[in-house]
Design an enzyme around this catalytic site. Structure first.
Site, PDB file in Angstrom:
ATOM      1  N   ASP A 190      28.072   2.952  -3.289  1.00 38.87           N
ATOM      2  CA  ASP A 190      27.768   1.728  -4.027  1.00 38.87           C
ATOM      3  C   ASP A 190      28.644   0.563  -3.587  1.00 38.87           C
ATOM      4  O   ASP A 190      28.303  -0.598  -3.828  1.00 38.87           O
ATOM      5  CB  ASP A 190      27.939   1.987  -5.528  1.00 38.87           C
ATOM      6  CG  ASP A 190      27.461   0.809  -6.370  1.00 38.87           C
ATOM      7  OD1 ASP A 190      26.308   0.387  -6.178  1.00 38.87           O
ATOM      8  OD2 ASP A 190      28.240   0.321  -7.211  1.00 38.87           O
ATOM      9  N   LEU A 271      24.823  -4.699 -11.633  1.00 37.73           N
ATOM     10  CA  LEU A 271      24.387  -5.997 -11.120  1.00 37.73           C
ATOM     11  C   LEU A 271      24.834  -6.230  -9.674  1.00 37.73           C
ATOM     12  O   LEU A 271      24.637  -7.319  -9.144  1.00 37.73           O
ATOM     13  CB  LEU A 271      24.940  -7.116 -12.002  1.00 37.73           C
ATOM     14  CG  LEU A 271      24.409  -7.150 -13.438  1.00 37.73           C
ATOM     15  CD1 LEU A 271      25.138  -8.206 -14.244  1.00 37.73           C
ATOM     16  CD2 LEU A 271      22.910  -7.407 -13.467  1.00 37.73           C
ATOM     17  N   ARG A 272      25.429  -5.211  -9.069  1.00 33.90           N
ATOM     18  CA  ARG A 272      25.897  -5.390  -7.698  1.00 33.90           C
ATOM     19  C   ARG A 272      24.734  -5.625  -6.739  1.00 33.90           C
ATOM     20  O   ARG A 272      24.863  -6.319  -5.738  1.00 33.90           O
ATOM     21  CB  ARG A 272      26.728  -4.180  -7.265  1.00 33.90           C
ATOM     22  CG  ARG A 272      27.500  -4.412  -5.974  1.00 33.90           C
ATOM     23  CD  ARG A 272      28.521  -3.328  -5.717  1.00 33.90           C
ATOM     24  NE  ARG A 272      29.696  -3.526  -6.552  1.00 33.90           N
ATOM     25  CZ  ARG A 272      30.215  -2.593  -7.352  1.00 33.90           C
ATOM     26  NH1 ARG A 272      29.638  -1.423  -7.451  1.00 33.90           N
ATOM     27  NH2 ARG A 272      31.276  -2.858  -8.070  1.00 33.90           N
ATOM     28  N   GLY A 273      23.567  -5.047  -7.049  1.00 34.76           N
ATOM     29  CA  GLY A 273      22.403  -5.246  -6.200  1.00 34.76           C
ATOM     30  C   GLY A 273      21.975  -6.700  -6.144  1.00 34.76           C
ATOM     31  O   GLY A 273      21.706  -7.250  -5.068  1.00 34.76           O
ATOM     32  N   THR A 276      24.557  -8.784  -4.170  1.00 33.97           N
ATOM     33  CA  THR A 276      24.464  -8.546  -2.736  1.00 33.97           C
ATOM     34  C   THR A 276      23.222  -9.213  -2.146  1.00 33.97           C
ATOM     35  O   THR A 276      23.273  -9.813  -1.069  1.00 33.97           O
ATOM     36  CB  THR A 276      24.437  -7.038  -2.438  1.00 33.97           C
ATOM     37  OG1 THR A 276      25.594  -6.425  -2.998  1.00 33.97           O
ATOM     38  CG2 THR A 276      24.413  -6.782  -0.947  1.00 33.97           C
TER      39      THR A 276
END
Length: 334
Positions: A190, A271-273, A276
């Site tokens: 991740d 919310l990292r998606g 990115t």
């Protein structure tokens, strides 16, 4: 010293090359994971990237790559001037000890001078650059845990042998590996911003060109590198311009909504998606000289940013790339 294989001379593998270029423009994207067959140019591409990156300004003789004389002084480094050096690209070998990675007591100074001093490790050398791990899926668990802590905080804290040292450690993590040799821990997976799957070329003409270029490089490295000097210079200039342009690229609210819709439809955790996706699309826009991001940028970076964030679906036999492609076609219809 033999010059590295030119980045622009790598045949095919466009997705991998694009991902590496995007992280050069915006390191906040979070690094690149390259998984695929042996002998597909994974490590070659990473090492070739080093020759493309613009130099960084740092305190002369500073092992921490400090951005100013004041920052170096805070870390106990005596420096009187600044200098420009190539962006660091540091290899982290699989057998590296925790002391080698984080840093430890300088035993030579302790034994010869009776002084207690800190010897910086690989994380200090990689600050403001790239940390490359080949066969990252075989990395020992305690080193993985260490990297996760540093990646989250941007600092390396060492407390042992009576030492307490804290120094910046912000780097782009690049990992490569063969999925047949083991899976990557989800926590580390991740942390990679982009994920790329590479495979051996199937076209005869492409395979022949790969062999021809590699053979020419091994026979006369200097002459081969010289043939691609103009292309390397042009790409380096585009990367440098993209880094400058990045702050001025606008992101419409509609693009932010598209990022959220893609992640929700794919069931991406956290919310990292979205972050990115936003950063990668903006970096691509900056690289291409666009004034704002649009759906064409988002469409091209979405597979890189999302395919490794999907939950496994036992009822869907399609690979992660196919699943991402279907959702892109449904949501980014225009």
């Amino acid at each position: 010293m033999t010059q590295p294989f030119p980045f622009t001379a790598i045949v095919g593998q466009d997705e991998m090359k694009q991902a590496l270029v995007l992280t050069a423009i915006d390191p906040k994207i979070g690094g690149v994971l390259v998984f695929g067959d042996r002998g597909t140019g994974k490590s070659t591409a990473v090492r070739a990237l080093a020759a493309l990156l613009p130099d960084i300004e740092m305190a002369k003789g500073d092992p921490y790559n400090s951005t100013s004389l004041e920052a170096a002084a805070e870390l106990g480094v005596e420096a009187s001037e600044m200098e420009r050096r190539p962006t660091p690209v540091v290899d982290l070998p699989l057998g590296a000890t925790e002391d080698r990675v984080c840093g430890a007591l300088d035993l030579e100074r302790a034994l010869t001078r009776g002084e207690k001093a800190f010897e910086p490790g690989l994380l200090a050398r990689a600050h403001r650059g790239y940390l490359y791990i080949d066969e990252v899926n075989l990395l020992e668990d305690h080193i993985v845990d260490l990297l996760l802590d540093v990646a989250a905080s941007g600092e390396n804290l060492v407390e042992r042998e009576g030492l307490s040292i804290r120094h910046p450690a912000r780097f782009v993590l690049v990992g490569s590996g063969n999925p047949e040799e083991g899976e990557l821990r989800p926590q580390l997976l991740d942390r990679f911003g982009l994920s790329v799957e590479v495979s051996s070329p199937t076209e005869i003409s492409e395979r022949v060109e790969v062999v021809r270029r590699r053979d020419a490089y091994e026979m006369d490295a200097d002459g081969f590198v010289a043939k691609f000097a103009d292309q390397e210079r042009d790409l380096r200039s585009a990367i440098t311009h993209g880094k400058v342009q990045l702050a001025d690229v606008a992101t419409p609210d509609g693009i932010l909504e598209d990022c959220a819709k893609l992640c929700v439809a794919l069931g991406a955790d956290g919310l990292r998606g979205e972050l990115t996706l936003l950063r990668a699309a903006r970096a691509l826009a900056a690289f291409e000289g666009a004034s704002q991001t649009d759906r064409s940028h988002l469409r091209r970076v979405a597979p890189l940013a999302l395919r490794h964030r999907l939950r496994r679906d036992p009822l869907d036999d399609a690979g992660s790339g196919v699943r991402v492609g279907r959702v892109i076609d449904d949501i980014l219809v225009a």
